[in-house]
Design a protein around this motif. Structure first.
Motif, PDB file in Angstrom:
ATOM      1  N   ARG A 124     -47.468 -23.648  65.681  1.00 18.78           N
ATOM      2  CA  ARG A 124     -46.285 -22.920  66.331  1.00 18.78           C
ATOM      3  C   ARG A 124     -46.246 -22.929  67.668  1.00 18.78           C
ATOM      4  N   GLN A 125     -47.225 -23.508  68.604  1.00 22.75           N
ATOM      5  CA  GLN A 125     -47.191 -23.503  70.033  1.00 22.75           C
ATOM      6  C   GLN A 125     -47.648 -22.076  70.623  1.00 22.75           C
ATOM      7  N   LEU A 126     -48.356 -21.597  69.895  1.00 17.98           N
ATOM      8  CA  LEU A 126     -48.928 -20.322  70.404  1.00 17.98           C
ATOM      9  C   LEU A 126     -50.315 -20.582  70.895  1.00 17.98           C
ATOM     10  N   TYR A 127     -50.187 -21.375  71.952  1.00 21.52           N
ATOM     11  CA  TYR A 127     -51.454 -22.056  72.562  1.00 21.52           C
ATOM     12  C   TYR A 127     -52.507 -21.142  72.938  1.00 21.52           C
ATOM     13  N   ASP A 128     -52.217 -19.928  73.424  1.00 20.78           N
ATOM     14  CA  ASP A 128     -53.216 -18.736  74.016  1.00 20.78           C
ATOM     15  C   ASP A 128     -53.985 -18.035  72.356  1.00 20.78           C
ATOM     16  N   SER A 129     -53.199 -17.933  71.257  1.00 19.28           N
ATOM     17  CA  SER A 129     -53.833 -17.577  70.039  1.00 19.28           C
ATOM     18  C   SER A 129     -54.713 -18.710  69.397  1.00 19.28           C
ATOM     19  N   ALA A 130     -54.292 -19.811  69.570  1.00 16.64           N
ATOM     20  CA  ALA A 130     -55.155 -21.041  69.060  1.00 16.64           C
ATOM     21  C   ALA A 130     -56.126 -21.149  69.737  1.00 16.64           C
ATOM     22  N   THR A 131     -56.119 -21.207  71.162  1.00 14.59           N
ATOM     23  CA  THR A 131     -57.411 -21.246  72.019  1.00 14.59           C
ATOM     24  C   THR A 131     -58.445 -20.188  71.518  1.00 14.59           C
ATOM     25  N   LEU A 301     -36.336 -33.215  62.328  1.00  8.04           N
ATOM     26  CA  LEU A 301     -37.651 -32.879  61.724  1.00  8.04           C
ATOM     27  C   LEU A 301     -38.414 -31.838  62.372  1.00  8.04           C
ATOM     28  N   ALA A 302     -38.104 -31.870  63.533  1.00  2.00           N
ATOM     29  CA  ALA A 302     -38.727 -30.721  64.446  1.00  2.00           C
ATOM     30  C   ALA A 302     -38.117 -29.369  64.214  1.00  2.00           C
ATOM     31  N   GLN A 303     -36.943 -29.415  63.878  1.00  2.00           N
ATOM     32  CA  GLN A 303     -36.127 -28.028  63.633  1.00  2.00           C
ATOM     33  C   GLN A 303     -36.498 -27.600  62.349  1.00  2.00           C
ATOM     34  N   GLN A 304     -36.835 -28.616  61.501  1.00  2.37           N
ATOM     35  CA  GLN A 304     -37.100 -28.252  59.955  1.00  2.37           C
ATOM     36  C   GLN A 304     -38.665 -27.570  59.814  1.00  2.37           C
ATOM     37  N   PHE A 305     -39.526 -28.199  60.762  1.00  8.10           N
ATOM     38  CA  PHE A 305     -40.911 -27.898  60.547  1.00  8.10           C
ATOM     39  C   PHE A 305     -41.324 -26.855  62.007  1.00  8.10           C
ATOM     40  N   GLY A 306     -40.424 -26.307  62.671  1.00  4.28           N
ATOM     41  CA  GLY A 306     -40.584 -25.544  63.705  1.00  4.28           C
ATOM     42  C   GLY A 306     -41.474 -26.220  64.895  1.00  4.28           C
ATOM     43  N   LEU A 307     -41.442 -27.380  65.151  1.00  5.10           N
ATOM     44  CA  LEU A 307     -42.206 -28.087  66.073  1.00  5.10           C
ATOM     45  C   LEU A 307     -41.280 -28.211  67.514  1.00  5.10           C
ATOM     46  N   ASP A 308     -41.244 -27.216  68.129  1.00  7.01           N
ATOM     47  CA  ASP A 308     -40.226 -26.986  69.378  1.00  7.01           C
ATOM     48  C   ASP A 308     -40.876 -27.534  70.618  1.00  7.01           C
ATOM     49  N   GLN A 309     -42.069 -28.202  70.736  1.00  4.82           N
ATOM     50  CA  GLN A 309     -42.336 -28.850  71.789  1.00  4.82           C
ATOM     51  C   GLN A 309     -41.724 -30.352  71.801  1.00  4.82           C
ATOM     52  N   LYS A 342     -36.424 -24.785  76.501  1.00  2.00           N
ATOM     53  CA  LYS A 342     -37.589 -24.942  77.845  1.00  2.00           C
ATOM     54  C   LYS A 342     -37.927 -23.731  78.210  1.00  2.00           C
ATOM     55  N   ASP A 343     -37.087 -22.926  78.305  1.00  2.00           N
ATOM     56  CA  ASP A 343     -37.494 -21.362  78.917  1.00  2.00           C
ATOM     57  C   ASP A 343     -38.169 -20.478  77.622  1.00  2.00           C
ATOM     58  N   SER A 344     -38.145 -20.810  76.681  1.00  2.00           N
ATOM     59  CA  SER A 344     -38.649 -20.122  75.613  1.00  2.00           C
ATOM     60  C   SER A 344     -40.023 -20.818  75.478  1.00  2.00           C
ATOM     61  N   LEU A 345     -40.197 -21.882  75.491  1.00  2.00           N
ATOM     62  CA  LEU A 345     -41.600 -22.351  75.577  1.00  2.00           C
ATOM     63  C   LEU A 345     -42.277 -21.997  76.713  1.00  2.00           C
ATOM     64  N   ALA A 346     -41.925 -21.743  77.740  1.00  2.00           N
ATOM     65  CA  ALA A 346     -42.292 -21.480  79.055  1.00  2.00           C
ATOM     66  C   ALA A 346     -43.158 -20.037  78.754  1.00  2.00           C
ATOM     67  N   ALA A 347     -42.394 -19.156  78.164  1.00  4.13           N
ATOM     68  CA  ALA A 347     -43.271 -17.929  77.983  1.00  4.13           C
ATOM     69  C   ALA A 347     -44.345 -18.110  76.845  1.00  4.13           C
ATOM     70  N   ARG A 348     -44.592 -19.085  76.291  1.00  8.52           N
ATOM     71  CA  ARG A 348     -45.490 -19.283  75.352  1.00  8.52           C
ATOM     72  C   ARG A 348     -46.714 -19.898  75.800  1.00  8.52           C
ATOM     73  N   SER A 349     -46.571 -20.604  76.843  1.00 14.35           N
ATOM     74  CA  SER A 349     -47.595 -21.432  77.614  1.00 14.35           C
ATOM     75  C   SER A 349     -48.148 -21.072  78.906  1.00 14.35           C
ATOM     76  N   ASN A 350     -48.705 -19.608  78.940  1.00 13.58           N
ATOM     77  CA  ASN A 350     -49.234 -19.172  80.054  1.00 13.58           C
ATOM     78  C   ASN A 350     -50.676 -19.682  80.271  1.00 13.58           C
ATOM     79  N   GLN A 351     -50.602 -20.849  81.201  1.00 19.63           N
ATOM     80  CA  GLN A 351     -51.840 -21.645  81.557  1.00 19.63           C
ATOM     81  C   GLN A 351     -52.866 -20.626  81.859  1.00 19.63           C
ATOM     82  N   ASN A 352     -52.654 -19.759  82.996  1.00 21.43           N
ATOM     83  CA  ASN A 352     -53.671 -19.057  83.568  1.00 21.43           C
ATOM     84  C   ASN A 352     -54.625 -17.996  82.613  1.00 21.43           C
TER      85      ASN A 352
END
Length: 642
Positions: A124-131, A301-309, A342-352
């Motif tokens: 789901r591209q929630l990388y902080d929770s995944a980590t 396919l990405a739309q169907q399975f929620g693969l936004d990246q 792209k703006d939506s994904l940027a909010a999910r990918s807080n690298q720091n």
């Protein structure tokens, strides 16, 4: 079918033969669970079938550990198909059985489930929770000396850091994954870990180091018949040719091989990613029509399975493709979609934030020492400010008054919320009561009409047939009149048969006499006999289960309406109806290989048939999940709590 496990080649067919000879005990559950893991990357449909058998047997034996493993593996199979909610449902049911157990075998399953939850966040591209989940899984495995199992979270951490372009950390975790695979002595996992390391070297443009390991991995994975590992290696080899050598024909050839292998195991994430990569290669070759074909497929396919990246990459490339083809309005539309996503994904990918999170786990002792020093510093500061104690007292009193006021207001708002919830619950109960009355009235009217047709009209038609047959013997007719008389008798027979069929559909007698399983089997068999479609029926745990008559009728009507939809709209050649009892949760799956439907046409709630389906599912407190795409058929999965 031969699959490698822990350095040895094992025949899945031989394990299935062993299982058939085993009694129904806990050892058989363990063997079934082992077989699920073997079939996951070979025969996904067979793995699903075995998982249901394992769950059912473990429940019958009250075998807690076996049931935890079977449910977790069932969840993994759903995640492979990108059905994340269904996968989480089985993870939750498995996790609930672990409770607070301190036994190493249960803690091991807790670690695996923690990692599995991380995979859901990851997709789901929630990388902080995944980590957070992956690091917690590593901690759990190390606590019970199962360092080999750190292979799983380390591998996925490597993919996250590779995505964040921190290739040093990605390389570190990929090497940790290789260590884990070596401790497990598992060749397939070693191939997967090496694939990940080669992926990072490609990102670092170390192209000279990847060609030989990837070709070796392809050969080894092929010999082990591990489609995922072989497909991943072909995908990376394609990247080597496209990014390192600009040899796009060789790249496309390898990526198409990878796509075929991933389609065999229905791994939707990899299918979507590879499809987008092939489109990008055609874009580089300036073959814009082929590029458009693959890129639009990947976006769908990405739309169907929620693969936004992956969808972001596809949208970005489609802007260029449409511009090159001269479709400026379409290019502009893709550009708007790309910018928004792209703006939506940027909010999910807080690298720091991810780096800080890892540091907290990796340096727990150092953080504790810092906290102690800060506490001592605060104590010293308080000692120096004793002359201002009354000011602090006043501040504390003000804060206390504020908190009391806030709590009072919050309590008032909470009561209002509870009242509103109660109103909503009452409205829901009223709606359910109305639905129940409507459905009950419908079934009563169906039963009355069926009885009237069979006993009234049916008797009259049979009497007419008898009278006409008797008249035939006493009348002298010309050949032409006799032929017309015979046709009339045939038409009368057809009318009687059609009347009986209609009466049977209104209230199938076999449902009332022999139960739900027999009625559904009879329904599917009758549909098969029409020749319109090849329809298979499977049931697990239903044959001897007793349902309330109302519940059985609702389930029968749901399946009947889904079959009617396939016959009317799907243009399918094959379909399957599967119904399973899992601990008083009924799972209904109806799939076809028809023409499918676009996403925007999936909501059929305005149609009478789908209205009836949703009304009956809501009445049984269930939920409906529809998976479909143009040309890919339709799969409807329904869960009912009965």
């Amino acid at each position: 079918m031969h699959i490698n496990l822990k350095g040895q080649t094992i025949s899945a067919d031989s394990i299935m033969q062993q299982i058939q000879r085993m009694p129904n005990d806990t050892a058989k559950v363990n063997k079934l669970n082992e077989l699920i893991g073997l079939l996951q990357f070979q025969n996904h449909d067979k793995a699903e079938e075995i998982s249901w058998k394992s769950i059912q047997l473990a429940q019958q034996l009250n075998y807690r550990l076996g049931l935890i493993i079977a449910r977790r593996l069932r969840g993994v199979l759903y995640i492979d198909k990108a059905q994340l909610d269904s996968g989480k449902y089985f993870y939750d049911k498995a996790f609930a059985l672990i409770k607070n157990s301190t036994q190493p075998t249960f803690i091991k399953q807790k670690g695996l489930l923690t990692h599995n939850y991380g995979v859901i966040y990851h997709q789901r591209q929630l990388y902080d929770s995944a980590t957070m989940q992956y690091l917690e899984a590593i901690k759990i495995f190390n606590s019970i000396n199962e360092e080999g199992l750190t292979f799983f979270p380390c591998l996925n951490l490597a993919t996250i850091y590779s995505f964040l372009n921190d290739n040093n950390k990605a390389l570190y975790y990929s090497k940790e994954a290789i260590k884990g695979a070596e401790k497990l002595n598992d060749k397939t996992k070693l191939v997967i870990a090496i694939n990940q390391e080669m992926s990072i070297h490609i990102a670092l443009k170390n192209f000279d180091t990847v060609l030989t390991p990837l070709r070796r991995n392809i050969a080894l994975a092929h010999s082990l018949q591990h489609y995922y590992a072989e497909g991943k290696a072909h995908h990376l080899l394609g990247k080597y040719f496209s990014e390192g050598k600009q040899m796009f024909d060789s790249s496309i050839e390898n990526k198409k091989k990878a796509l075929t292998l991933m389609q065999k195991i229905r791994n939707q994430y990899e299918i979507t990613s590879i499809t987008e990569d092939i489109g990008f290669d055609y874009l580089q070759k300036e073959n814009y029509n082929e590029a458009k074909y693959y890129l639009t497929q990947s976006i769908s396919l990405a739309q169907q399975f929620g693969l936004d990246q992956i969808k972001q990459y596809g949208l970005e490339n489609m802007v260029i493709v449409e511009e090159k083809l001269g479709n400026i309005p379409a290019a502009y539309q893709y550009l708007k979609e790309y910018t928004t996503l792209k703006d939506s994904l940027a909010a999910r990918s807080n690298q720091n934030y991810l780096f800080d999170l890892e540091a907290k786990y990796q340096n727990a002792n150092k953080e504790l020492q810092i906290a102690q020093l800060e506490s001592e510093k605060k104590i010293h500061e308080l000692a120096l400010k004793q002359n201002k104690i009354w000011n602090y007292v006043l501040i504390a009193a003000s804060i206390t008054i504020f908190i009391i006021g806030s709590l009072t207001y919050r309590n008032h708002k909470h009561k209002q919320t509870l009242q509103q919830q109660r109103i909503i619950e009452l409205e829901t109960q009223q709606q359910l009561a109305a639905t129940e009355a409507i459905l009950k009235g419908e079934e009563q009217e169906r039963t009355r009409l069926a009885k009237d047709l069979h006993d009234g009209l049916g008797g009259m038609l049979s009497g007419i047939k008898y009278t006409m047959s008797h008249m035939k013997q006493n009348l002298i007719m010309t050949p032409e009149n006799q032929q017309a008389f015979e046709r009339s008798l045939d038409m009368l027979d057809s009318s009687i048969n059609e009347m009986r069929r209609v009466a049977h559909n209104m209230m199938p007698e076999v449902l009332l006499k022999f139960g739900l399983d027999a009625a559904l089997h009879d329904l599917c068999q009758q549909t098969n006999e029409t020749g319109a479609i090849e329809l298979k029926y499977q049931s697990i745990g239903i044959k001897n289960k007793t349902f309330e008559q109302t519940t059985a009728i609702h389930i029968y009507r749901i399946v009947q309406e889904l079959i009617n939809n396939i016959l009317k709209h799907a243009n399918a050649q094959q379909a399957i109806v599967q119904i399973t009892d899992d601990d008083n949760t009924i799972h209904i799956t109806v799939e076809d290989n028809g023409k499918g439907m676009p996403e925007h046409k999936q909501q059929f709630s305005k149609g009478i048939g789908w209205n009836n389906i949703y009304s009956r599912v809501d009445y049984l407190k269930g939920k409906v999940d529809i998976q479909t795409a143009p040309g890919k058929g339709t799969s409807v999965h329904i869960e009912l709590n009965v």
